[in-house]
Design a protein around this motif. Structure first.
Motif, PDB file in Angstrom:
ATOM      1  N   GLU A 118      -9.464   5.524  -3.873  1.00  0.00           N
ATOM      2  CA  GLU A 118     -10.399   4.501  -4.340  1.00  0.00           C
ATOM      3  C   GLU A 118     -10.180   3.155  -3.651  1.00  0.00           C
ATOM      4  OE1 GLU A 118      -9.049   6.724  -6.188  1.00  0.00           O
ATOM      5  OE2 GLU A 118     -10.534   7.565  -7.563  1.00  0.00           O
ATOM      6  N   LEU A 119      -8.971   2.935  -3.118  1.00  0.00           N
ATOM      7  CA  LEU A 119      -8.725   1.692  -2.388  1.00  0.00           C
ATOM      8  C   LEU A 119      -9.628   1.576  -1.171  1.00  0.00           C
ATOM      9  CD1 LEU A 119      -4.841   1.490  -2.505  1.00  0.00           C
ATOM     10  CD2 LEU A 119      -6.429  -0.135  -3.518  1.00  0.00           C
ATOM     11  N   ILE A 120     -10.118   2.731  -0.673  1.00  0.00           N
ATOM     12  CA  ILE A 120     -10.986   2.725   0.496  1.00  0.00           C
ATOM     13  C   ILE A 120     -12.450   2.772   0.091  1.00  0.00           C
ATOM     14  CG2 ILE A 120     -11.566   3.921   2.640  1.00  0.00           C
ATOM     15  CD1 ILE A 120      -8.814   2.611   2.632  1.00  0.00           C
ATOM     16  N   TYR A 121     -12.833   3.768  -0.716  1.00  0.00           N
ATOM     17  CA  TYR A 121     -14.264   3.930  -0.963  1.00  0.00           C
ATOM     18  C   TYR A 121     -14.751   3.251  -2.245  1.00  0.00           C
ATOM     19  CZ  TYR A 121     -12.976   7.997  -3.897  1.00  0.00           C
ATOM     20  OH  TYR A 121     -12.425   8.830  -4.842  1.00  0.00           O
ATOM     21  N   ASN A 122     -13.859   2.683  -3.048  1.00  0.00           N
ATOM     22  CA  ASN A 122     -14.267   1.863  -4.185  1.00  0.00           C
ATOM     23  C   ASN A 122     -13.266   0.736  -4.348  1.00  0.00           C
ATOM     24  OD1 ASN A 122     -15.607   0.954  -6.463  1.00  0.00           O
ATOM     25  ND2 ASN A 122     -14.550   2.362  -7.841  1.00  0.00           N
ATOM     26  N   PRO A 123     -13.214  -0.194  -3.382  1.00  0.00           N
ATOM     27  CA  PRO A 123     -12.143  -1.190  -3.339  1.00  0.00           C
ATOM     28  C   PRO A 123     -12.238  -2.211  -4.459  1.00  0.00           C
ATOM     29  CG  PRO A 123     -13.812  -1.686  -1.705  1.00  0.00           C
ATOM     30  CD  PRO A 123     -14.176  -0.355  -2.282  1.00  0.00           C
ATOM     31  N   PRO A 124     -11.097  -2.735  -4.918  1.00  0.00           N
ATOM     32  CA  PRO A 124     -11.092  -3.794  -5.928  1.00  0.00           C
ATOM     33  C   PRO A 124     -11.709  -5.079  -5.384  1.00  0.00           C
ATOM     34  CG  PRO A 124      -8.934  -2.774  -5.709  1.00  0.00           C
ATOM     35  CD  PRO A 124      -9.750  -2.304  -4.556  1.00  0.00           C
ATOM     36  N   ASN A 125     -12.152  -5.939  -6.292  1.00  0.00           N
ATOM     37  CA  ASN A 125     -12.696  -7.231  -5.883  1.00  0.00           C
ATOM     38  C   ASN A 125     -11.623  -8.059  -5.184  1.00  0.00           C
ATOM     39  OD1 ASN A 125     -15.292  -6.859  -7.032  1.00  0.00           O
ATOM     40  ND2 ASN A 125     -14.457  -7.295  -9.050  1.00  0.00           N
ATOM     41  N   GLY A 126     -12.017  -8.730  -4.103  1.00  0.00           N
ATOM     42  CA  GLY A 126     -11.114  -9.638  -3.412  1.00  0.00           C
ATOM     43  C   GLY A 126     -10.169  -8.986  -2.436  1.00  0.00           C
ATOM     44  N   ILE A 127     -10.249  -7.663  -2.242  1.00  0.00           N
ATOM     45  CA  ILE A 127      -9.343  -6.986  -1.320  1.00  0.00           C
ATOM     46  C   ILE A 127      -9.615  -7.482   0.102  1.00  0.00           C
ATOM     47  CG2 ILE A 127     -10.817  -4.992  -0.840  1.00  0.00           C
ATOM     48  CD1 ILE A 127      -8.299  -3.245  -1.073  1.00  0.00           C
ATOM     49  N   PRO A 128      -8.579  -7.720   0.910  1.00  0.00           N
ATOM     50  CA  PRO A 128      -8.786  -8.273   2.250  1.00  0.00           C
ATOM     51  C   PRO A 128      -9.589  -7.325   3.146  1.00  0.00           C
ATOM     52  CG  PRO A 128      -6.498  -8.479   1.595  1.00  0.00           C
ATOM     53  CD  PRO A 128      -7.160  -7.586   0.589  1.00  0.00           C
ATOM     54  N   THR A 129     -10.436  -7.913   3.959  1.00  0.00           N
ATOM     55  CA  THR A 129     -11.243  -7.138   4.895  1.00  0.00           C
ATOM     56  C   THR A 129     -10.998  -7.625   6.316  1.00  0.00           C
ATOM     57  OG1 THR A 129     -13.118  -8.654   4.671  1.00  0.00           O
ATOM     58  CG2 THR A 129     -13.043  -6.776   3.162  1.00  0.00           C
ATOM     59  N   VAL A 130     -11.495  -6.856   7.276  1.00  0.00           N
ATOM     60  CA  VAL A 130     -11.402  -7.228   8.687  1.00  0.00           C
ATOM     61  C   VAL A 130     -12.786  -7.096   9.306  1.00  0.00           C
ATOM     62  CG1 VAL A 130      -8.998  -6.581   8.985  1.00  0.00           C
ATOM     63  CG2 VAL A 130     -10.759  -4.859   9.270  1.00  0.00           C
ATOM     64  N   GLU A 131     -12.963  -7.717  10.433  1.00  0.00           N
ATOM     65  CA  GLU A 131     -14.265  -7.660  11.100  1.00  0.00           C
ATOM     66  C   GLU A 131     -14.322  -6.476  12.050  1.00  0.00           C
ATOM     67  OE1 GLU A 131     -15.219 -11.367  12.873  1.00  0.00           O
ATOM     68  OE2 GLU A 131     -15.220 -12.450  10.986  1.00  0.00           O
ATOM     69  N   LYS A 132     -13.952  -5.317  11.543  1.00  0.00           N
ATOM     70  CA  LYS A 132     -14.112  -4.078  12.295  1.00  0.00           C
ATOM     71  C   LYS A 132     -14.199  -2.931  11.296  1.00  0.00           C
ATOM     72  CE  LYS A 132      -9.316  -2.673  13.048  1.00  0.00           C
ATOM     73  NZ  LYS A 132      -8.327  -2.236  14.040  1.00  0.00           N
ATOM     74  N   ILE A 133     -14.704  -1.804  11.769  1.00  0.00           N
ATOM     75  CA  ILE A 133     -14.885  -0.649  10.903  1.00  0.00           C
ATOM     76  C   ILE A 133     -13.844   0.402  11.274  1.00  0.00           C
ATOM     77  CG2 ILE A 133     -16.524   1.076  10.068  1.00  0.00           C
ATOM     78  CD1 ILE A 133     -18.720  -0.717  11.389  1.00  0.00           C
ATOM     79  N   SER A 134     -13.106   0.874  10.285  1.00  0.00           N
ATOM     80  CA  SER A 134     -12.139   1.942  10.520  1.00  0.00           C
ATOM     81  C   SER A 134     -12.597   3.190   9.777  1.00  0.00           C
ATOM     82  CB  SER A 134     -10.744   1.527  10.056  1.00  0.00           C
ATOM     83  OG  SER A 134     -10.737   1.283   8.661  1.00  0.00           O
ATOM     84  N   MET A 135     -12.040   4.335  10.186  1.00  0.00           N
ATOM     85  CA  MET A 135     -12.423   5.601   9.586  1.00  0.00           C
ATOM     86  C   MET A 135     -11.203   6.262   8.956  1.00  0.00           C
ATOM     87  SD  MET A 135     -14.694   8.738  11.149  1.00  0.00           S
ATOM     88  CE  MET A 135     -13.690   8.949  12.615  1.00  0.00           C
ATOM     89  N   LYS A 136     -11.351   6.722   7.708  1.00  0.00           N
ATOM     90  CA  LYS A 136     -10.267   7.375   6.987  1.00  0.00           C
ATOM     91  C   LYS A 136     -10.783   8.638   6.313  1.00  0.00           C
ATOM     92  CE  LYS A 136      -6.449   8.000   4.553  1.00  0.00           C
ATOM     93  NZ  LYS A 136      -5.178   8.434   5.155  1.00  0.00           N
ATOM     94  N   GLU A 137     -10.081   9.770   6.554  1.00  0.00           N
ATOM     95  CA  GLU A 137     -10.459  11.013   5.883  1.00  0.00           C
ATOM     96  C   GLU A 137     -10.155  10.924   4.397  1.00  0.00           C
ATOM     97  OE1 GLU A 137      -8.937  15.619   5.656  1.00  0.00           O
ATOM     98  OE2 GLU A 137      -9.070  14.701   7.653  1.00  0.00           O
ATOM     99  N   ILE A 138     -11.123  11.286   3.582  1.00  0.00           N
ATOM    100  CA  ILE A 138     -10.954  11.273   2.132  1.00  0.00           C
ATOM    101  C   ILE A 138     -10.684  12.673   1.595  1.00  0.00           C
ATOM    102  CG2 ILE A 138     -12.106  10.804  -0.069  1.00  0.00           C
ATOM    103  CD1 ILE A 138     -13.643   8.576   1.330  1.00  0.00           C
TER     104      ILE A 138
END
Length: 535
Positions: free
Chosen positions: A509-529
């Motif tokens: 859920e940290l990836i596909y339903n992240p908590p409010n305010g979680i740090p982001t970056v200006e790029k897209i990464s891919m993670k197998e769920i």
């Protein structure tokens, strides 16, 4: 005599015929078995080949998306139509599939929450003509890479005792595995014998790996080759070694907090709601009943009492300390700026994407937060801290007896040290919390007297995990041994790794339903769920 020989010839003929019949039946049976075995082998071989073919096609589709992301990322800015670019990429990859696979996307975050973008892409490959399918779901996200691991250390990773980790682990320094759990009684550290730690996942170590032992209070360390077979000697459950060329950019915690510290330009013109005065002593303004203030508000110091319920329909400035006690409730539809310390119980509600900035120390106990918090000094957290959000602190965070009953995920991010200890002391059943602990300095977590299961992950520089297995108590119990004033369950080696008093379980859920305010970056990464075969 003649009849006798004739009878014997008759018996011989019967025996010969029976023998021929048995041989014939055996031959037919063996032939049938051989044919069936060959059919089974052919079917099994075909099944394996079908699966290998499906895996190759899946890898091809995944690689096309990954290559597309590498082309997109350099073009991204804060104003980029990120979702549109991901959609176009997936459409292009689908168009090139030749009918071999199909990708369906689901947008779960569209950037409305402080630049959080997330698309779940489900890949489907048909394995055979009977409808069997290989299905894999990945997250294409702007969430930082560190949240894709159960544990990351930007320095050394110290595993003292039988901690249990489920998910991938990365350390930029050395990994040290010891079969003794470390704990403190009074002002003295002790080490109690237990099993080595367990990692159910993939392990990347950029430095060296060492296994430790203690003999007459003397530590000895032996370097262990980086392969799963050798790691079995220093892990109760050995991870799979995976060499990743990954690097992590630390979160700029101090800069993020500083960005939130500026008062509104017109703050000194906010309506002033004063203070109470007793014999020329100025006391904080206290609310013990329900009140609503239209627009912005300013106070010297503010107290929301046990029965207080204050609503402010704008920004709030407190030029002193803020206190919320007991069942007190504060609702602010803007941001909050506190120039001194804050002591927080009860409930604080903020509008979406709004936050509270505290220039001094934050003391949190049995508190519910709907919003984000930025603390310029340290934060002490005790008992319940219910939120699905992020707390940033500058100088340090100490967590004791933490519970997070909201069902959301608490993210604690700190420039200084994080220490997690004295949580769920001496209980046999672990306390489960949804949390991620991030520190740019050392991160230290104890599961010796404590019994804690963290659904989320950890990051530190370095990371130190201390754990025992089974029961722990301050007094003797059946089949126990003592060390440093505590009693521990015998047969530590025989207990399952999951019986650890400190477990860290990676949470998707940290990836596909992240908590409010979680740090982001200006790029897209891919993670197998998730990946599975289905019909």
């Amino acid at each position: 005599m003649k009849d006798y020989f004739q009878n014997q010839k008759g018996y011989a003929l019967v025996i010969v015929l029976l023998f021929i019949a048995v041989v014939a039946i055996g031959t037919v049976t063996m032939y049938s078995y051989s044919v069936n075995s060959q059919k089974f082998i052919n079917t099994s071989t075909a099944s394996v080949q079908d699966k290998l073919r499906a895996e190759r096609i899946m890898d091809e589709a995944i690689m096309k998306v990954q290559t597309g992301l590498e082309a997109i990322n350099p073009t991204l800015t804060n104003a980029s139509p990120i979702i549109d670019k991901i959609t176009a990429l997936i459409n292009n990859v689908n168009a090139s599939s030749g009918g071999k696979y199909n990708i369906v996307q689901t947008v779960t975050e569209d950037g409305q929450r402080e630049g959080v973008y997330n698309v779940n892409a489900t890949f489907t490959v048909y394995v055979n003509k009977n409808g069997k399918k290989l299905v894999k779901t990945v997250a294409l996200s702007t969430i930082k890479d560190i949240f894709q691991y159960s544990a990351v250390s930007n320095g050394d990773f110290k595993l003292n005792g039988s901690a249990y980790l489920q998910g991938d682990v990365f350390t930029n320094g050395n990994l040290l595995s010891l079969n003794y759990g470390k704990f403190m009684t009074g002002n003295k550290y002790y080490y109690a014998p237990t099993s080595y730690p367990a990692i159910d996942g993939k392990l990347t170590v950029k430095g060296s790996i060492y296994g430790g032992n203690i003999n007459d209070s003397i530590f000895s360390w032996t370097q262990v080759p980086k392969n799963t077979q050798n790691l079995q000697s220093i892990f109760s459950l050995a991870p799979v070694i995976k060499d990743r060329n990954t690097s992590f950019t630390p979160i700029a915690v101090s800069s993020i907090i500083a960005q939130k510290s500026a008062y509104p330009a017109s703050g000194n013109k906010f309506p002033f709601y004063g203070y109470t005065s007793v014999w020329n002593y100025f006391l904080p303004m206290t609310y013990n009943t329900s009140e609503t203030i239209i627009g912005n508000a300013r106070y010297n110091s503010l107290v929301i009492g046990n029965n207080g319920n204050l609503t402010i329909n704008g920004d709030l400035i407190v030029n002193g300390s803020l206190t919320i006690t007991g069942n007190g409730k504060l609702t602010v539809n803007g941001n909050i700026y506190v120039s001194e310390a804050a002591t927080l119980s009860g409930t604080l509600n903020l509008a979406q994407n709004k936050y509270i900035y505290i220039n001094g120390k934050a003391t949190i106990e049995s508190f519910t937060l709907n919003g984000q918090m930025y603390v310029n000094k340290n934060a002490d957290i005790q008992e319940d801290f219910n939120t699905n959000g992020t707390l940033y602190a500058n100088t340090g965070i100490e967590v004791t007896n933490l519970s997070n009953n909201s069902g959301g995920t608490l993210v604690l991010i700190c420039d200084g040290t994080i220490k997690v200890s004295n949580n769920n002391l001496y209980n046999d059943v672990p306390k489960e919390i949804n949390a991620y602990f991030y520190s740019n300095s050392s991160l230290e977590i104890y599961g010796v007297g404590s019994n804690l299961k963290i659904n989320g992950g950890v990051y530190g520089n370095p990371v130190e995990l201390n754990a025992m297995k089974g029961k722990t108590n301050t007094s003797q119990f059946k089949n126990s041994f003592d060390k440093g004033g505590l009693w521990f369950e015998n047969n530590q080696l025989g207990l399952e790794p999951s019986k650890s008093r400190l477990s860290i379980i990676f949470k998707n859920e940290l990836i596909y339903n992240p908590p409010n305010g979680i740090p982001t970056v200006e790029k897209i990464s891919m993670k197998e769920i998730e990946k599975h075969y289905t019909k």
